[in-house]
Design an enzyme around this catalytic site. Structure first.
Site, PDB file in Angstrom:
ATOM      1  N   HIS A  54       5.036  53.303  19.929  1.00 26.00           N
ATOM      2  CA  HIS A  54       6.111  54.920  20.372  1.00 26.00           C
ATOM      3  C   HIS A  54       4.802  55.611  21.144  1.00 26.00           C
ATOM      4  O   HIS A  54       5.426  56.337  22.549  1.00 26.00           O
ATOM      5  CB  HIS A  54       5.812  55.126  19.080  1.00 26.00           C
ATOM      6  CG  HIS A  54       7.130  54.977  18.047  1.00 26.00           C
ATOM      7  ND1 HIS A  54       6.044  54.374  16.825  1.00 26.00           N
ATOM      8  CD2 HIS A  54       8.156  54.480  18.451  1.00 26.00           C
ATOM      9  CE1 HIS A  54       7.069  53.991  15.826  1.00 26.00           C
ATOM     10  NE2 HIS A  54       8.483  54.018  16.511  1.00 26.00           N
ATOM     11  N   LYS A  68      10.294  46.359  21.462  1.00 25.57           N
ATOM     12  CA  LYS A  68      10.153  45.124  20.564  1.00 25.57           C
ATOM     13  C   LYS A  68      11.240  45.430  20.041  1.00 25.57           C
ATOM     14  O   LYS A  68      11.833  44.180  19.704  1.00 25.57           O
ATOM     15  CB  LYS A  68       9.194  45.367  19.621  1.00 25.57           C
ATOM     16  CG  LYS A  68       8.058  45.227  18.476  1.00 25.57           C
ATOM     17  CD  LYS A  68       9.500  45.584  17.089  1.00 25.57           C
ATOM     18  CE  LYS A  68       9.179  46.781  17.091  1.00 25.57           C
ATOM     19  NZ  LYS A  68       9.950  46.353  15.284  1.00 25.57           N
TER      20      LYS A  68
END
Length: 288
Positions: free
Chosen positions: A44, A156
């Protein structure tokens, strides 16, 4: 009222978030949005770092979205680490965190949903009915609240970014979707908030996901053209590892996600599997 945490502004209010965005736009500042469900990790934060490099104003959203969880999934136990998330956003240089409540995002009487046909029904869509309807709806709401110039997503979650990209194109949304590289542990495990569910034995077994992707890439780069045989080899590799129950293992078109019969110049290998009770996904773009 919005709350300043260091130099970081934290708010759960739509109007306050919009006012800050409007102020940034009046100054001609480029706004970057990083949507998250919290439990932030280095993956993140790499999105926040990229947004910081490319935009003058960086907004992070932290919202565990109930509509993308199925009835028997992990919504209730999904990690919620707001204080640590705010500290990480502050260190990464974010300007604002929008942290709405469930009732704000889905008030009584909420009836409107966004559904991207086709892309939402394959792969993850086969195993998680309604998942992408929840994803696209909440992302559209966040885009409408923040009104960013660019929104940043991790590779991802490959199918997620493909679905969101399609939604934005079909609905003429004035936002650029940036897909940033997957961040991995040194041994190849893709970073995921759900990795914290894994005990040491399960984590070792979870490496089979990235191993199966590398297996596919090795065989394709070696010139093998029987993609079905490669899919079987990926599946067999996963199924042979203790604690692992594969859901799918495939090689697909990078935009439509249609399974391939023969290699293309650009492809993506994708896998999903349960490691005991924890479901993980991973993927690897492959170019010949």
């Amino acid at each position: 009222m919005p709350q300043a945490v260091g130099n970081l502004v934290v708010t759960g209010q739509i109007d306050a978030t919009r006012r800050d965005g409007e102020a940034a736009r009046r100054e001609g500042l480029r706004i970057g949005l990083v949507p998250t469900m919290g439990a932030l990790h280095a993956g993140h934060l790499s999105l926040v770092d990229t947004a910081r490099e490319e935009c003058a104003c960086v907004v992070v959203t932290v919202f565990v979205n109930p509509s993308q969880f199925g009835p028997h999934e992990d919504f209730d136990k999904y990690p919620r680490t707001l204080e640590a998330d705010l500290a990480a956003c502050r260190r990464a240089g974010a300007d604002l965190v929008f942290h709405p409540t469930r009732n704000l995002m889905y008030p009584d009487g909420f009836r409107t949903w966004v559904d991207v046909e086709g892309l939402s029904s394959v792969l993850e869509g086969r195993f998680r009915a309604g998942h992408f309807r929840g994803v696209t709806t909440v992302v559209l709401k966040l885009l409408n609240v923040v009104q960013p110039d660019v929104a940043y997503f991790g590779r991802k979650d490959y199918q997620q970014q493909a679905v969101i990209r399609r939604m934005c194109a079909d609905l003429d949304l004035p936002v650029e979707i940036r897909t940033c590289p997957t961040v991995r542990e040194p041994d190849g495990l893709a970073l995921s908030s759900r990795n914290r569910y894994l005990n040491p034995e399960e984590r070792r077994s979870a490496l089979s996901l990235s191993e199966s992707l590398l297996l596919a890439r090795k065989r394709l780069l070696a010139g093998e053209t029987d993609v079905e045989a490669i899919r079987r080899a990926m599946w067999d590799h996963l199924a042979a590892v203790p604690l692992v129950q594969p859901d799918y293992a495939t090689v697909a078109h990078p935009e439509t996600l249609e399974e391939l019969a023969r290699p293309l110049p650009h492809m993506v290998a994708l896998v999903a599997a349960r490691v005991n009770s924890t479901r993980l996904i991973d993927n690897l773009p492959i170019s010949l």
